[in-house]
Structures are given as C-alpha cells and as structure tokens.
Design a protein around this motif. Structure first.
Motif, PDB file in Angstrom:
ATOM      1  N   ILE A   8      -8.847  10.407  17.361  1.00 49.40           N
ATOM      2  CA  ILE A   8      -9.728   9.391  16.777  1.00 49.40           C
ATOM      3  C   ILE A   8     -11.123   9.440  17.402  1.00 49.40           C
ATOM      4  O   ILE A   8     -12.122   9.286  16.715  1.00 49.40           O
ATOM      5  N   THR A   9     -11.209   9.644  18.707  1.00 52.79           N
ATOM      6  CA  THR A   9     -12.505   9.637  19.381  1.00 52.79           C
ATOM      7  C   THR A   9     -13.315  10.897  19.140  1.00 52.79           C
ATOM      8  O   THR A   9     -14.505  10.921  19.446  1.00 52.79           O
ATOM      9  N   ASP A  10     -12.715  11.923  18.587  1.00 54.45           N
ATOM     10  CA  ASP A  10     -13.460  13.119  18.215  1.00 54.45           C
ATOM     11  C   ASP A  10     -14.433  12.735  17.091  1.00 54.45           C
ATOM     12  O   ASP A  10     -14.059  12.080  16.130  1.00 54.45           O
ATOM     13  N   MET A  11     -15.713  13.103  17.212  1.00 54.63           N
ATOM     14  CA  MET A  11     -16.742  12.673  16.268  1.00 54.63           C
ATOM     15  C   MET A  11     -16.433  13.091  14.823  1.00 54.63           C
ATOM     16  O   MET A  11     -16.732  12.361  13.887  1.00 54.63           O
ATOM     17  N   GLY A  12     -15.844  14.225  14.642  1.00 57.56           N
ATOM     18  CA  GLY A  12     -15.505  14.663  13.289  1.00 57.56           C
ATOM     19  C   GLY A  12     -14.410  13.813  12.671  1.00 57.56           C
ATOM     20  O   GLY A  12     -14.437  13.518  11.468  1.00 57.56           O
ATOM     21  N   ASN A  13     -13.454  13.384  13.461  1.00 57.50           N
ATOM     22  CA  ASN A  13     -12.343  12.589  12.942  1.00 57.50           C
ATOM     23  C   ASN A  13     -12.670  11.099  12.877  1.00 57.50           C
ATOM     24  O   ASN A  13     -12.134  10.381  12.031  1.00 57.50           O
ATOM     25  N   SER A  14     -13.539  10.608  13.757  1.00 55.19           N
ATOM     26  CA  SER A  14     -13.848   9.179  13.757  1.00 55.19           C
ATOM     27  C   SER A  14     -14.575   8.783  12.477  1.00 55.19           C
ATOM     28  O   SER A  14     -14.457   7.652  12.017  1.00 55.19           O
ATOM     29  N   LYS A  15     -15.312   9.693  11.886  1.00 46.68           N
ATOM     30  CA  LYS A  15     -15.975   9.406  10.617  1.00 46.68           C
ATOM     31  C   LYS A  15     -14.947   9.164   9.514  1.00 46.68           C
ATOM     32  O   LYS A  15     -15.113   8.282   8.677  1.00 46.68           O
ATOM     33  N   MET A  16     -13.878   9.929   9.527  1.00 50.04           N
ATOM     34  CA  MET A  16     -12.824   9.758   8.527  1.00 50.04           C
ATOM     35  C   MET A  16     -12.103   8.422   8.734  1.00 50.04           C
ATOM     36  O   MET A  16     -11.806   7.720   7.768  1.00 50.04           O
ATOM     37  N   VAL A  17     -11.852   8.066   9.974  1.00 52.55           N
ATOM     38  CA  VAL A  17     -11.193   6.789  10.271  1.00 52.55           C
ATOM     39  C   VAL A  17     -12.079   5.634   9.829  1.00 52.55           C
ATOM     40  O   VAL A  17     -11.616   4.669   9.215  1.00 52.55           O
ATOM     41  N   ALA A  18     -13.389   5.709  10.101  1.00 52.71           N
ATOM     42  CA  ALA A  18     -14.318   4.664   9.684  1.00 52.71           C
ATOM     43  C   ALA A  18     -14.379   4.571   8.169  1.00 52.71           C
ATOM     44  O   ALA A  18     -14.397   3.466   7.609  1.00 52.71           O
ATOM     45  N   LEU A  19     -14.398   5.700   7.488  1.00 54.82           N
ATOM     46  CA  LEU A  19     -14.419   5.706   6.030  1.00 54.82           C
ATOM     47  C   LEU A  19     -13.177   5.017   5.466  1.00 54.82           C
ATOM     48  O   LEU A  19     -13.274   4.173   4.568  1.00 54.82           O
ATOM     49  N   LEU A  20     -12.025   5.350   5.992  1.00 62.25           N
ATOM     50  CA  LEU A  20     -10.786   4.727   5.519  1.00 62.25           C
ATOM     51  C   LEU A  20     -10.754   3.231   5.818  1.00 62.25           C
ATOM     52  O   LEU A  20     -10.309   2.437   4.994  1.00 62.25           O
ATOM     53  N   LEU A  21     -11.259   2.848   6.976  1.00 61.35           N
ATOM     54  CA  LEU A  21     -11.305   1.435   7.349  1.00 61.35           C
ATOM     55  C   LEU A  21     -12.223   0.648   6.418  1.00 61.35           C
ATOM     56  O   LEU A  21     -11.840  -0.402   5.885  1.00 61.35           O
ATOM     57  N   PHE A  22     -13.424   1.137   6.193  1.00 62.53           N
ATOM     58  CA  PHE A  22     -14.373   0.431   5.332  1.00 62.53           C
ATOM     59  C   PHE A  22     -13.950   0.457   3.870  1.00 62.53           C
ATOM     60  O   PHE A  22     -14.138  -0.526   3.145  1.00 62.53           O
ATOM     61  N   MET A  23     -13.368   1.550   3.410  1.00 58.35           N
ATOM     62  CA  MET A  23     -12.892   1.620   2.024  1.00 58.35           C
ATOM     63  C   MET A  23     -11.739   0.647   1.813  1.00 58.35           C
ATOM     64  O   MET A  23     -11.666  -0.032   0.792  1.00 58.35           O
ATOM     65  N   GLY A  24     -10.841   0.574   2.780  1.00 60.80           N
ATOM     66  CA  GLY A  24      -9.740  -0.387   2.690  1.00 60.80           C
ATOM     67  C   GLY A  24     -10.235  -1.821   2.678  1.00 60.80           C
ATOM     68  O   GLY A  24      -9.727  -2.663   1.922  1.00 60.80           O
ATOM     69  N   THR A  25     -11.247  -2.116   3.485  1.00 65.50           N
ATOM     70  CA  THR A  25     -11.830  -3.461   3.497  1.00 65.50           C
ATOM     71  C   THR A  25     -12.482  -3.774   2.164  1.00 65.50           C
ATOM     72  O   THR A  25     -12.306  -4.870   1.612  1.00 65.50           O
ATOM     73  N   PHE A  26     -13.236  -2.845   1.597  1.00 68.96           N
ATOM     74  CA  PHE A  26     -13.887  -3.048   0.304  1.00 68.96           C
ATOM     75  C   PHE A  26     -12.863  -3.295  -0.800  1.00 68.96           C
ATOM     76  O   PHE A  26     -13.013  -4.217  -1.596  1.00 68.96           O
ATOM     77  N   ILE A  27     -11.829  -2.486  -0.839  1.00 69.89           N
ATOM     78  CA  ILE A  27     -10.794  -2.661  -1.859  1.00 69.89           C
ATOM     79  C   ILE A  27     -10.086  -3.996  -1.677  1.00 69.89           C
ATOM     80  O   ILE A  27      -9.775  -4.682  -2.648  1.00 69.89           O
TER      81      ILE A  27
END
Length: 72
Positions: A8-27
């Motif tokens: 998760i703390t890897d910069m490449g993967n943290s972007k994906m986690v943030a995207l999923l978190l914000f998309m889930g919140t929006f939905i």
C-alpha cells in the motif's frame, strides 16, 4: 500483514488504493441520494437553483411582506 502495508505504501500502488477509496465513497453518496425516492425528488428540485433568475425569494421576509401589503 507487513507485506500488505509495504504494498500500500508503494507510490504506484497507493494511487490505486486512493482511487478505489474515493470511487467507493462517490458511489456510496450517489446511492444514498437516489435510493430514497422522496430524497431523490427533493434533490432534483435543487437542480436549477443556479439558473434561477427570480430574486424575489432572496428578499428579507419583512420587506417582502411590506411590499405585498402596500400593493393591496
């Protein structure tokens, strides 16, 4: 567990986690707004507020009542 934290703390993967978190919140917000028909109807009535040119509802109540009583 430590491997997951490193992933998760890897910069490449943290972007994906943030995207999923914000998309889930929006939905979740969209489902919350439109799941109840009464709330959805009320929400739809607010749709044209920025385009509303009628300023009579923005006058103070006392002033509006005074002008109506003067007209009568």
């Amino acid at each position: 567990m430590m491997g997951l934290w490193e992933w998760i703390t890897d910069m490449g993967n943290s972007k994906m986690v943030a995207l999923l978190l914000f998309m889930g919140t929006f939905i979740g917000v969209v489902i919350f707004l439109f799941a109840n028909r009464q709330r959805a109807r009320k929400f739809e009535t607010y749709r044209y507020i920025p385009l509303d040119d009628d300023d009579s509802h923005r006058e103070p109540v006392a002033r509006r009542d005074k002008t109506k009583s003067d007209e009568q």
